[in-house]
Design a protein around this motif. Structure first.
Motif, PDB file in Angstrom:
ATOM      1  N   ASN A   7       0.810  -1.215   0.000  1.00 43.65           N
ATOM      2  CA  ASN A   7       0.000   0.000   0.000  1.00 43.65           C
ATOM      3  C   ASN A   7       0.848   1.272   0.000  1.00 43.65           C
ATOM      4  O   ASN A   7       0.462   2.297   0.542  1.00 43.65           O
ATOM      5  CB  ASN A   7      -1.024   0.008   1.132  1.00 43.65           C
ATOM      6  N   SER A  20     -11.417   0.456  -3.900  1.00 45.99           N
ATOM      7  CA  SER A  20     -10.453   0.431  -2.801  1.00 45.99           C
ATOM      8  C   SER A  20     -10.519  -0.914  -2.103  1.00 45.99           C
ATOM      9  O   SER A  20     -11.601  -1.415  -1.796  1.00 45.99           O
ATOM     10  CB  SER A  20     -10.690   1.595  -1.844  1.00 45.99           C
ATOM     11  N   LYS A  50      -8.792  -3.241   0.968  1.00 40.38           N
ATOM     12  CA  LYS A  50      -7.941  -3.286   2.156  1.00 40.38           C
ATOM     13  C   LYS A  50      -7.905  -4.700   2.708  1.00 40.38           C
ATOM     14  O   LYS A  50      -8.927  -5.266   3.059  1.00 40.38           O
ATOM     15  CB  LYS A  50      -8.490  -2.339   3.232  1.00 40.38           C
ATOM     16  N   ASN A  51      -6.718  -5.247   2.743  1.00 35.77           N
ATOM     17  CA  ASN A  51      -6.500  -6.571   3.344  1.00 35.77           C
ATOM     18  C   ASN A  51      -7.394  -7.669   2.784  1.00 35.77           C
ATOM     19  O   ASN A  51      -7.962  -8.462   3.528  1.00 35.77           O
ATOM     20  CB  ASN A  51      -6.682  -6.511   4.866  1.00 35.77           C
ATOM     21  N   HIS A  85      -3.707 -10.862   1.859  1.00 32.36           N
ATOM     22  CA  HIS A  85      -3.757  -9.475   2.332  1.00 32.36           C
ATOM     23  C   HIS A  85      -3.389  -8.464   1.254  1.00 32.36           C
ATOM     24  O   HIS A  85      -2.393  -7.753   1.365  1.00 32.36           O
ATOM     25  CB  HIS A  85      -2.861  -9.300   3.568  1.00 32.36           C
ATOM     26  N   SER A 101      -3.841  -5.004  -0.613  1.00 31.00           N
ATOM     27  CA  SER A 101      -4.400  -3.668  -0.393  1.00 31.00           C
ATOM     28  C   SER A 101      -3.963  -2.781  -1.540  1.00 31.00           C
ATOM     29  O   SER A 101      -2.776  -2.706  -1.844  1.00 31.00           O
ATOM     30  CB  SER A 101      -3.879  -3.079   0.921  1.00 31.00           C
ATOM     31  N   GLY A 138     -11.669  -9.016   4.313  1.00 34.72           N
ATOM     32  CA  GLY A 138     -11.147  -7.812   3.683  1.00 34.72           C
ATOM     33  C   GLY A 138     -12.240  -6.793   3.431  1.00 34.72           C
ATOM     34  O   GLY A 138     -13.416  -7.140   3.377  1.00 34.72           O
TER      35      GLY A 138
END
Lengths: 372, 259
Positions: free
Chosen positions: B3, B26, B28-29, B42, B44, B79
């Motif tokens: 990221n 977007s 994330k994780n 994971h 991102s 996520g």
């Protein structure tokens, strides 16, 4: 709603462009009605009989003549040895051997009593019993004429007897075709509906086109209905075609209301198509759909009572039949077509099919996943 | 680092710097596990509105898994994921109205004609039939398929099919189009032409999210992320990546990252 129309348009285009599907839709009902109905003949005719007549008397010839006189039996000539008659039985060239011992007539005259032997192929127990019953009827008829001819008492003191005046309801001439045709029709719509719809859905999986649909905002129920309606229509058209053929080919009487029949067929198809679609949402290839559908079809058809009455199945089997849509539809077909049953005679069938339809369609919609 | 914020100064199309355009995707994780195996470990990253975002990686690196999750074809193990501003867990249908997708497996109906395919997908997305007709006309002219509009898809060359599939994937003017190895198995000239279509769509404001393993195609992207064994190993503009890894071209960058 509009979305479903677009799906239907696409499905019908694909069906009418499919070079295997279209002949299936037309040829299957023709073949099933014209071949299967005749092939599924439960009546016995032309039973091959060998006669071993060791007496060669007037009485024995008279008896053989009685057997020769009805179309049920087909006399395959006389033999003089029991061995050769047995050989014919073993080779399957005769279903029954009748052995008339020497002194058959003399014993009849002197002792008022004589005996003969019937050897019957009993691989199919039902036919064996039927053959025996027919033979017995002929022999007892022969007895009566003997009594009348020889003793001459028939005119003076007729034997006490009860006459039977039979009247076969709903199928007066006991035409097996009339019994089988509605059953075969039930199978026809089942095969068409279940296979075509199931194969069609899984084909989208095999081709990968289902992914493209799954990224669209299409609703699950829209997709399933889009897959159900075309084959629902086709199966009903096939039922109409099948009935038409049955009417032409063996003058099947349709006593009940056609509207009622098609109404029930429509209801029934929802459950069968639902099951087909459910199977295909669980499968990934057409082979899997084939195997699983085939399993259920065999089970449902044989337990549904097309060849054997459900009433004589063990009670657990009768319980299983409660979730067998074909069982209900087989009854409905025969009751409406032959007996002219009305809607209120078929309430149990109606509610059962309704419940099964909701169950299977519900499961198919629930099981269809846009997200893996 | 996955990221790491990137500095963008490479803007061949569009006037606004990407950062000011805001995020359209977007992630994330994002984790996708199959048993003990992490297909996506994971992840991102953010995708800016209007950019061409390249998703690179060797076969089996987890590209397709990720793209399928973003399209709602597969559900993630965990996520936070937003596509076109909608949450992929709860607003699935809204996501689907705003995206287009073209899978690596060709997926138009082979037994329908060009025109019938266009009308079907237009209808499924709820476009009025007048709009569909207009769009069909434009599209056929652009792809020079007007004379073939009544031919079955099955009879078209692969390159044409892919161009058509792309055009149909953006027929409903989605905000984002996901392309999963769209140019597999076609010649370099057809690939080049295909990328012309991608540029055109991007210029029209559609964000393009594309997976590929052709490194020359990576050069055409605004930004690329490079995946290896389920993880994002690098994410930047092709220029910056080449500088960072002291490489002449993306091919070398890729080999250095994926070993």
């Amino acid at each position: 709603m509009k979305t479903i129309l677009y799906i239907l348009k696409k499905e019908f285009r694909q069906i009418f462009r499919n070079k295997t599907m279209l002949p299936m839709i037309i040829v299957v009902p023709l073949v099933q009605m014209l071949v299967l109905v005749f092939a599924a003949n439960l009546n016995l005719r032309k039973i091959d009989v060998v006669v071993v007549d060791h007496d060669l008397s007037e009485a024995s010839r008279q008896l053989v003549g009685k057997f020769d006189g009805i179309p049920f039996f087909n006399l395959k000539g006389a033999n003089f040895s029991i061995e050769s008659a047995e050989e014919k039985l073993e080779a399957g060239k005769a279903e029954m051997a009748m052995v008339i011992p020497p002194n058959f007539e003399r014993k009849l005259i002197r002792e008022n009593h004589s005996s003969l032997q019937l050897l019957i192929n009993a691989i199919d127990g039902n036919s064996a019993q039927l053959i025996y019953a027919y033979s017995q009827a002929i022999i007892s008829g022969f007895n009566k004429t003997l009594v009348a001819d020889w003793k001459g008492i028939a005119e003076f003191s007729p034997p006490v007897s009860v006459d039977i005046a039979e009247n076969y309801w709903f199928n007066k001439e006991l035409d097996y075709k009339w019994y089988m045709a509605p059953g075969i029709l039930a199978i026809l719509v089942t095969v068409i509906g279940m296979f075509l719809s199931g194969m069609n859905l899984v084909r989208e999986k095999e081709m990968g086109t289902i992914e493209q649909l799954n990224v669209t905002p299409i609703k699950k129920y829209q997709f399933i209905l889009g897959k159900l309606i075309p084959f629902w229509v086709i199966a009903l058209l096939d039922l109409a075609l099948g009935l038409f053929i049955a009417k032409l080919a063996f003058n099947l009487p349709i006593v009940g209301s056609l509207w009622l029949l098609f109404g029930f067929a429509g209801l029934y198809l929802v459950s069968v198509l639902g099951l087909g679609l459910l199977i295909s949402t669980l499968s990934n290839t057409q082979q899997q759909v084939m195997y699983v559908s085939f399993f259920f079809m065999m089970l449902f058809i044989l337990m549904g009572g097309i060849f054997t009455p459900v009433e004589s199945m063990p009670s657990w089997a009768q319980e299983v039949d409660r979730v067998n849509p074909i069982y209900y539809f087989m009854r409905i077909m025969r009751m409406v077509v032959l007996k002219g049953s009305g809607f209120f005679d078929l309430l149990e069938e109606f509610f059962s099919l309704l419940a099964l339809g909701i169950l299977f369609i519900g499961l198919a919609i629930w099981r269809y996943r846009k997200t893996a | 680092m996955s990221n790491k914020k990137t500095k963008i100064n490479f803007l061949p199309w569009g006037e606004t710097p990407e950062r000011e355009r805001g995020h359209i995707i977007s992630v994330k994780n994002l984790v996708k596990k199959y048993g003990d195996f992490y297909a996506n470990d994971h992840l991102s990253f953010d995708v800016y509105k209007g950019e061409i975002f390249g998703f690179l990686g060797a076969n089996g690196a987890g590209k397709t898994t990720a793209i399928r999750i973003l399209c709602g074809l597969s559900s993630p193990t965990s996520g936070e994921i937003k596509v076109a501003g909608y949450d992929i867990y709860t607003q699935t249908e809204k996501v689907k109205n705003n995206i287009g997708y073209m899978s690596q497996k060709f997926s138009l109906y082979e037994d329908l004609t060009v025109s019938e395919n266009i009308q079907f997908y237009g209808g499924i997305y709820g476009l009025p039939s007048k709009t569909v007709k207009e769009k069909e006309k434009q599209l056929l002219e652009k792809l020079e398929l007007t004379s073939s509009k009544n031919k079955l898809i099955a009879g078209l060359p692969l390159g044409w099919k892919q161009k058509l599939a792309f055009s149909i994937a953006i027929l409903h003017d989605p905000k984002i189009v996901f392309l999963d190895e769209p140019t597999g198995g076609v010649d370099p000239i057809t690939r080049r032409k295909f990328w012309d279509l991608i540029y055109e769509a991007a210029n029209g404001g559609i964000t393009v999210f594309v997976t590929t393993h052709y490194m020359d195609e990576a050069e055409y992207c605004n930004r690329v992320s490079i995946m290896d064994a389920g993880k994002i190993e690098a994410l930047d503009t092709p220029e910056n990546l080449k500088k960072q890894y002291k490489a002449k071209n993306m091919d070398e960058v890729f080999v250095k990252i994926a070993r």
